[in-house]
Design an enzyme around this catalytic site. Structure first.
Site, PDB file in Angstrom:
ATOM      1  N   GLU A   1       0.460  -4.628  11.178  1.00 25.27           N
ATOM      2  CA  GLU A   1       0.232  -3.176  11.094  1.00 25.27           C
ATOM      3  C   GLU A   1       1.202  -2.498  12.039  1.00 25.27           C
ATOM      4  O   GLU A   1       1.129  -2.676  13.251  1.00 25.27           O
ATOM      5  CB  GLU A   1      -1.210  -2.834  11.499  1.00 25.27           C
ATOM      6  CG  GLU A   1      -2.281  -3.492  10.632  1.00 25.27           C
ATOM      7  CD  GLU A   1      -2.353  -2.953   9.218  1.00 25.27           C
ATOM      8  OE1 GLU A   1      -1.908  -1.800   9.004  1.00 25.27           O
ATOM      9  OE2 GLU A   1      -2.841  -3.674   8.336  1.00 25.27           O
TER      10      GLU A   1
ATOM     11  N   ARG B   1      -3.367   4.755  -2.056  1.00 25.41           N
ATOM     12  CA  ARG B   1      -3.187   3.411  -1.482  1.00 25.41           C
ATOM     13  C   ARG B   1      -2.898   2.345  -2.545  1.00 25.41           C
ATOM     14  O   ARG B   1      -2.128   1.417  -2.318  1.00 25.41           O
ATOM     15  CB  ARG B   1      -4.483   3.057  -0.727  1.00 25.41           C
ATOM     16  CG  ARG B   1      -4.672   1.591  -0.353  1.00 25.41           C
ATOM     17  CD  ARG B   1      -5.986   1.444   0.402  1.00 25.41           C
ATOM     18  NE  ARG B   1      -6.442   0.074   0.546  1.00 25.41           N
ATOM     19  CZ  ARG B   1      -6.311  -0.660   1.650  1.00 25.41           C
ATOM     20  NH1 ARG B   1      -5.684  -0.153   2.702  1.00 25.41           N
ATOM     21  NH2 ARG B   1      -6.791  -1.879   1.717  1.00 25.41           N
TER      22      ARG B   1
ATOM     23  N   HIS C   1       0.852  -1.199   0.000  1.00 24.85           N
ATOM     24  CA  HIS C   1       0.000   0.000   0.000  1.00 24.85           C
ATOM     25  C   HIS C   1       0.883   1.243   0.000  1.00 24.85           C
ATOM     26  O   HIS C   1       1.731   1.430   0.880  1.00 24.85           O
ATOM     27  CB  HIS C   1      -0.935   0.004   1.217  1.00 24.85           C
ATOM     28  CG  HIS C   1      -2.051  -0.981   1.060  1.00 24.85           C
ATOM     29  ND1 HIS C   1      -2.557  -1.721   2.100  1.00 24.85           N
ATOM     30  CD2 HIS C   1      -2.757  -1.338  -0.056  1.00 24.85           C
ATOM     31  CE1 HIS C   1      -3.541  -2.501   1.636  1.00 24.85           C
ATOM     32  NE2 HIS C   1      -3.677  -2.290   0.334  1.00 24.85           N
TER      33      HIS C   1
ATOM     34  N   GLU D   1       1.803   3.839   3.068  1.00 26.68           N
ATOM     35  CA  GLU D   1       2.268   3.312   4.355  1.00 26.68           C
ATOM     36  C   GLU D   1       3.792   3.426   4.456  1.00 26.68           C
ATOM     37  O   GLU D   1       4.530   2.446   4.524  1.00 26.68           O
ATOM     38  CB  GLU D   1       1.747   1.878   4.515  1.00 26.68           C
ATOM     39  CG  GLU D   1       0.213   1.856   4.496  1.00 26.68           C
ATOM     40  CD  GLU D   1      -0.431   0.478   4.365  1.00 26.68           C
ATOM     41  OE1 GLU D   1       0.298  -0.529   4.417  1.00 26.68           O
ATOM     42  OE2 GLU D   1      -1.674   0.430   4.222  1.00 26.68           O
TER      43      GLU D   1
ATOM     44  N   HIS E   1       2.338  -3.711   6.894  1.00 22.54           N
ATOM     45  CA  HIS E   1       1.486  -2.550   6.595  1.00 22.54           C
ATOM     46  C   HIS E   1       1.600  -1.543   7.740  1.00 22.54           C
ATOM     47  O   HIS E   1       2.261  -1.777   8.736  1.00 22.54           O
ATOM     48  CB  HIS E   1       0.013  -2.981   6.496  1.00 22.54           C
ATOM     49  CG  HIS E   1      -0.317  -3.822   5.303  1.00 22.54           C
ATOM     50  ND1 HIS E   1      -1.072  -3.370   4.254  1.00 22.54           N
ATOM     51  CD2 HIS E   1       0.002  -5.103   4.997  1.00 22.54           C
ATOM     52  CE1 HIS E   1      -1.210  -4.325   3.356  1.00 22.54           C
ATOM     53  NE2 HIS E   1      -0.560  -5.397   3.774  1.00 22.54           N
TER      54      HIS E   1
HETATM   55  O1  PAY Z   1      -2.992  -6.315   6.115  1.00 20.59           O
HETATM   56  O2  PAY Z   1      -4.240  -7.937   5.419  1.00 20.59           O
HETATM   57  C1  PAY Z   1      -4.049  -6.936   6.117  1.00 20.59           C
HETATM   58  C2  PAY Z   1      -5.151  -6.464   6.974  1.00 20.59           C
HETATM   59  C3  PAY Z   1      -6.057  -5.560   6.246  1.00 20.59           C
HETATM   60  C4  PAY Z   1      -5.404  -4.224   5.857  1.00 20.59           C
HETATM   61  C5  PAY Z   1      -6.038  -3.894   4.521  1.00 20.59           C
HETATM   62  O3  PAY Z   1      -7.099  -3.255   4.494  1.00 20.59           O
HETATM   63  O4  PAY Z   1      -5.477  -4.306   3.512  1.00 20.59           O
HETATM   64  C6  PAY Z   1      -5.586  -3.187   6.922  1.00 20.59           C
HETATM   65  C7  PAY Z   1      -5.339  -1.751   6.499  1.00 20.59           C
HETATM   66  C8  PAY Z   1      -4.055  -1.652   5.723  1.00 20.59           C
HETATM   67  O5  PAY Z   1      -2.956  -1.693   6.286  1.00 20.59           O
HETATM   68  O6  PAY Z   1      -4.139  -1.535   4.511  1.00 20.59           O
HETATM   69  C9  PAY Z   1      -5.299  -0.831   7.715  1.00 20.59           C
HETATM   70  C10 PAY Z   1      -5.021   0.599   7.352  1.00 20.59           C
HETATM   71  C11 PAY Z   1      -4.999   1.508   8.572  1.00 20.59           C
HETATM   72  C12 PAY Z   1      -6.078   1.123   6.373  1.00 20.59           C
HETATM   73  O7  PAY Z   1      -5.728   1.540   5.292  1.00 20.59           O
HETATM   74  O8  PAY Z   1      -7.264   1.090   6.729  1.00 20.59           O
HETATM   75 ZN    ZN Z   2      -2.007  -1.575   4.082  1.00 17.14          ZN
END
Ligand code: PAY
Ligand code: ZN
Length: 310
Positions: free
Chosen positions: A271, A127, A69, A72, A196
């Site tokens: 995370e 993202r 992403h 991040e 992440h």
């Molecule tokens: O990393 O598989 C995972 C968990 C889910 C993540 C996702 O949505 O892909 C969690 C989010 C992320 O790191 O992308 C959390 C962050 C804070 C967000 O963008 O909501």
């Molecule tokens: Zn992420």
């Protein structure tokens, strides 16, 4: 001959400088590293990983998937510091030397370089990847694009959504080439860490359902040890448990794929800092503390797989 690069471990660096630093590591520590080209992004950027470990065959390995992403930023910064900690620790710290003799570490600091460059030039909160457009919108969520429960609940079919799963599983060249590399070269990978930010969590499969997988107990035990190690460094309390229980249902993510499709027992979605005060825009003075606490957890995971898969 290597030209000193502009890389600063305590700042967020450009994609070019990150790659220059990987090259620098391989020049300086040639017997402990290999630079690996995993693929080429949609916008034609080379995607690099680095293997870190001493020579040896059939060593169990850990794969660290970084910054799939784009926004991040703490992820690649944390991973670059961790490569440095390992390389500088070899031959100077017994615990690290022993681990690097027993385990290989594959770091992929920036799995989505097009997105990362876009966050530096145009939109800090981007993202997704930068493919498309479809229906006027760019990008696919590369953590919904993997071929495991693709398109199930926990992903969007709207090309304009931040969690758009894409037109098909592995539609994105970034996820396609990474997954191919893992299948072709990753026979010894015993742990897959999808790193992440933010929220401070250490999560195991599944994301696609709240049902727990057959290896949940072992996965969650090691997750518990990882978060204890993190707590001991700067006192932060990471949560652990399954992805669906700890954060939300998410289908087509890489941790589920690594576990179910690639057969990697210790697959995690992690995370990093923080819990939301700064969120994705974490001040650079937190890079080093983030790296230090993550390193403590990484060593715990490496020690565990060295024993279980000896
Ligand atoms: O990393 O598989 C995972 C968990 C889910 C993540 C996702 O949505 O892909 C969690 C989010 C992320 O790191 O992308 C959390 C962050 C804070 C967000 O963008 O909501
Ligand atoms: Zn992420």
């Amino acid at each position: 001959t290597s030209i000193p690069n502009e890389f600063d471990f305590d700042q967020y660096n450009s994609y070019e400088d990150i790659n220059a630093q990987l090259q620098d590591f391989t020049d300086k520590y040639s017997s402990l590293t290999t630079l690996i080209k995993i693929g080429v992004s949609h916008e034609s950027r080379d995607i690099y990983a680095i293997r870190v470990g001493s020579a040896g065959t059939n060593k169990p390995a850990i794969f660290l998937e970084g910054q799939i992403h784009a926004r991040e930023w703490i992820v690649s910064a944390t991973l670059l510091y961790n490569i440095k900690f390992l390389l500088e620790g070899y031959g100077t710290e017994d615990r690290i030397t022993k681990l690097m003799d027993e385990v290989d570490f594959y770091f992929l600091p920036v799995a989505n370089p097009d997105g990362y460059v876009y966050t530096r030039t145009t939109n800090r909160m981007w993202r997704k990847t930068r493919s498309g457009p479809i229906d006027g919108c760019y990008g696919v969520d590369p953590n919904r694009n993997w071929n495991d429960h693709f398109g199930d609940p926990g992903a969007s079919n709207n090309p304009c959504s931040d969690t758009y799963h894409g037109p098909s599983a592995f539609s994105e060249v970034e996820t396609k080439s990474l997954s191919n590399w893992v299948l072709e070269n990753g026979k010894n990978i015993k742990a897959y860490l999808a790193v992440h930010s933010y929220s401070e969590m250490w999560m195991s499969p599944y994301g696609w359902t709240r049902d727990l997988p057959p290896d949940y107990e072992d996965q969650n035990d090691l997750g518990g040890k990882a978060v204890s190690a993190i707590r001991e460094v700067h006192g932060l309390n990471f949560k652990h448990g399954s992805i669906a229980d700890v954060i939300y249902v998410t289908s087509g993510n890489s941790a589920d794929w690594a576990y179910t499709e690639a057969g990697i027992k210790y697959a995690y979605a992690i995370e990093l800092r923080d819990k939301g005060r700064y969120g994705f825009v974490l001040p650079p003075d937190q890079i080093k503390p983030s790296a230090e606490e993550f390193f403590a957890a990484l060593l715990v995971v490496a020690e565990h797989i060295a024993i279980e898969f000896y």
